[in-house]
Design a protein around this motif. Sequence first.
Motif, PDB file in Angstrom:
ATOM      1  N   ALA A  97       0.734  -1.431  -0.264  1.00  0.00           N
ATOM      2  CA  ALA A  97       0.277   0.236  -0.191  1.00  0.00           C
ATOM      3  C   ALA A  97       1.189   1.497  -0.162  1.00  0.00           C
ATOM      4  N   ALA A  98       1.985   1.099   0.905  1.00  0.00           N
ATOM      5  CA  ALA A  98       2.439   2.395   0.443  1.00  0.00           C
ATOM      6  C   ALA A  98       3.631   2.588  -0.203  1.00  0.00           C
ATOM      7  N   ARG A  99       4.089   1.985  -1.521  1.00  0.00           N
ATOM      8  CA  ARG A  99       4.112   1.658  -2.752  1.00  0.00           C
ATOM      9  C   ARG A  99       3.613   1.642  -3.523  1.00  0.00           C
ATOM     10  N   ARG A 100       1.958   1.902  -2.962  1.00  0.00           N
ATOM     11  CA  ARG A 100       1.458   2.435  -4.063  1.00  0.00           C
ATOM     12  C   ARG A 100       1.034   3.767  -4.091  1.00  0.00           C
ATOM     13  N   LEU A 101       0.859   4.166  -2.832  1.00  0.00           N
ATOM     14  CA  LEU A 101       0.635   5.833  -2.591  1.00  0.00           C
ATOM     15  C   LEU A 101       1.546   6.363  -2.667  1.00  0.00           C
ATOM     16  N   CYS A 102       2.560   5.825  -2.966  1.00  0.00           N
ATOM     17  CA  CYS A 102       3.828   6.858  -3.808  1.00  0.00           C
ATOM     18  C   CYS A 102       4.426   6.541  -4.479  1.00  0.00           C
ATOM     19  N   GLY A 103       3.554   5.705  -5.559  1.00  0.00           N
ATOM     20  CA  GLY A 103       4.464   6.072  -6.752  1.00  0.00           C
ATOM     21  C   GLY A 103       5.176   5.248  -6.832  1.00  0.00           C
ATOM     22  N   ASN A 104       5.489   3.933  -6.220  1.00  0.00           N
ATOM     23  CA  ASN A 104       6.383   2.676  -6.277  1.00  0.00           C
ATOM     24  C   ASN A 104       8.021   4.319  -5.951  1.00  0.00           C
ATOM     25  N   LYS A 105       8.689   5.875  -4.855  1.00  0.00           N
ATOM     26  CA  LYS A 105       9.254   5.905  -4.866  1.00  0.00           C
ATOM     27  C   LYS A 105       9.782   5.283  -3.891  1.00  0.00           C
ATOM     28  N   LYS A 106      10.971   5.662  -3.905  1.00  0.00           N
ATOM     29  CA  LYS A 106      12.079   4.799  -2.331  1.00  0.00           C
ATOM     30  C   LYS A 106      11.661   6.332  -1.911  1.00  0.00           C
ATOM     31  N   PRO A 107      13.083   6.126  -0.969  1.00  0.00           N
ATOM     32  CA  PRO A 107      13.149   5.107   0.237  1.00  0.00           C
ATOM     33  C   PRO A 107      12.254   4.966   1.285  1.00  0.00           C
ATOM     34  N   VAL A 108      11.431   4.147   1.161  1.00  0.00           N
ATOM     35  CA  VAL A 108      10.497   2.780   1.992  1.00  0.00           C
ATOM     36  C   VAL A 108      10.834   1.841   2.630  1.00  0.00           C
ATOM     37  N   GLY A 109      11.011   1.677   3.834  1.00  0.00           N
ATOM     38  CA  GLY A 109      11.321   0.326   4.794  1.00  0.00           C
ATOM     39  C   GLY A 109      10.814  -0.025   5.692  1.00  0.00           C
ATOM     40  N   VAL A 110      11.778  -0.213   6.138  1.00  0.00           N
ATOM     41  CA  VAL A 110      10.176  -1.056   8.015  1.00  0.00           C
ATOM     42  C   VAL A 110      11.502  -1.398   9.111  1.00  0.00           C
ATOM     43  N   ASN A 111      10.972  -1.020  10.343  1.00  0.00           N
ATOM     44  CA  ASN A 111      11.127  -0.856  11.718  1.00  0.00           C
ATOM     45  C   ASN A 111      10.679  -2.221  11.960  1.00  0.00           C
ATOM     46  N   ILE A 112      11.746  -2.779  12.365  1.00  0.00           N
ATOM     47  CA  ILE A 112      11.030  -4.483  13.534  1.00  0.00           C
ATOM     48  C   ILE A 112      12.226  -4.410  14.336  1.00  0.00           C
ATOM     49  N   MET A 113      11.432  -4.407  15.366  1.00  0.00           N
ATOM     50  CA  MET A 113      11.912  -4.255  16.673  1.00  0.00           C
ATOM     51  C   MET A 113      12.733  -5.683  17.566  1.00  0.00           C
ATOM     52  N   VAL A 114      14.067  -5.844  17.814  1.00  0.00           N
ATOM     53  CA  VAL A 114      14.742  -7.115  18.146  1.00  0.00           C
ATOM     54  C   VAL A 114      13.499  -8.067  19.359  1.00  0.00           C
ATOM     55  N   ALA A 115      13.219  -7.339  20.270  1.00  0.00           N
ATOM     56  CA  ALA A 115      12.528  -8.103  21.179  1.00  0.00           C
ATOM     57  C   ALA A 115      11.441  -8.378  21.114  1.00  0.00           C
TER      58      ALA A 115
END
Length: 348
Positions: free
Chosen positions: A74-92
Motif C-alpha cells: 500500500a505504501a509503494r502504491r501511495l507514493c507511486g513506487n518512489k523510494k525509500p520505503v522501509g520497515v522498523n523491526i524491534m529485536v524484542a
Amino acid sequence: MTLPSLKIRSLESELPIIQAGMGVRVGNACLAAAAVNAGGYGVIASVGLGDDTSREKRDFARESNRFLVEEVRAARRLCGNKKPVGVNIMVALSNYEEIARASVGEKVDFIISGAGLPLNLPQYVGDADIALIPVISSGRALAIILKAWKRKYNRAPDAVIVEGPRCGGHLGFSREELDRMETRSLEILYAETSAVLKEYNLNIPLIGAGEVASRDDIRHMLKLGFAGVQIGTRILATEEAGMDRASKMVYVSSRNSDVTVINSPVGLPVRVLKTALVERVLAGKRDQFTCPWRCLRTCNPATAPFCIAKALMATWSGDIDNGLFMVGCNVDALDKITTVKEFFDSLR
Ligand SMILES: Cc1cc2nc3c(=O)[nH]c(=O)nc-3n(C[C@H](O)[C@H](O)[C@H](O)COP(=O)(O)O)c2cc1C
C-alpha cells in the motif's frame, strides 16, 4: 543554509529526515508514503500488526506477515513506487526472523532495527540489496554489532541511528542514566559512536534522534556531525499518522510536564504521557489480561503490569482510558494537527 540530502547505500532522499517507524500502526502505509512524497525516508512499523479478533487469525507470525506485506504494498502504491520505503523491526519481537524475512521478500529498501541488538539481521537478509540500519544508544552497543556482523557475516551497517536519552518510546538507557541525561547527550553519543566507526574504518551516516521538531533542531544535529535525523514525536500530530483523531488530540493538548518514564513489559524504560493507564501502573495496580500471542520475547504475561500490545492498540483506536501514549520529551512542540507535507515544507 539549505538542508542536505540523506544518502544511505544506494538510496537518497531530498531532506535528511527519516520518519520514525512508530508502533503500533502509527507508522503505517499512509504515513510512510506521505514521508516519502514529502522528501524523506518512509518507515512502516512492524510491531503489533496481528489481528486477534477472530479465532482463525491466531497464528501471530503469519498474521503479522500478512499485514506487513499489505502495508508495504500500500505504501509503494501511495507514493507511486518512489523510494525509500522501509520497515522498523524491534529485536524484542518473538516473530523477528519471520518479519525480517517477509520484509526481504517484499524487497523493502531498508530495515531499521533496535530495541535490542540486531545481531542476526544480516543472516535473514542475505545478499538482498537492502540497507541495514541498526538503532543504538551507546558506542559500546555499536561496537558489539560491528564486531559480530564482521565476524559472522563480513557485513557492516549502511547507516546507524543514534537515539539520545530524550527520545520517545523505548529507551536504551538505564533509569540512572535517564536521571542524568546530560551525561548521555547526543553530543557525547556522537563522539562515542563516530570514534567506534573510525576504529572500524567505516564511513557511513550517523543519524541523530531525539526532540527534533524544527529546522533549527535539524541544523543543530547536522552541526553536531550527524548526517540526518529520525523524527518521531513531532509526526504524531499529523493527519497521516495511523491513530484515531481523539488520540492525536491527547498529544496536542498535553504539555511537557505530562511526560514520564515507566518500566515497559518490553524490558526497557519507556517514555510516555501520564494518562489513566500510566496512573494505574504507577499506583501499583495490575491490569488483568490474557495474552493472545506472546508477541514479545522479553515479556512475562504472568507478571507484566499490563499488555503493551493491547495498550498500544487502544491508543490506535482512540480508547484514551486504556491507551499507552509513547512520546518524547518535547510534546510542547505539538500544537495542532498538520499534514506531513506542511511539516516537512516548514523545514526546508
Ligand atoms: C509513539 C511512538 C512509537 C514508537 N515506536 C517505535 C518502534 O516501534 N520501533 C522503534 O524502533 N522505535 C519506536 N519509537 C522511537 C522512534 O523510532 C524515534 O527514535 C523517537 O521517537 C525519536 O525521538 P522523538 O520522538 O523525540 O522524535 C517510537 C516512538 C514513539 C513516540
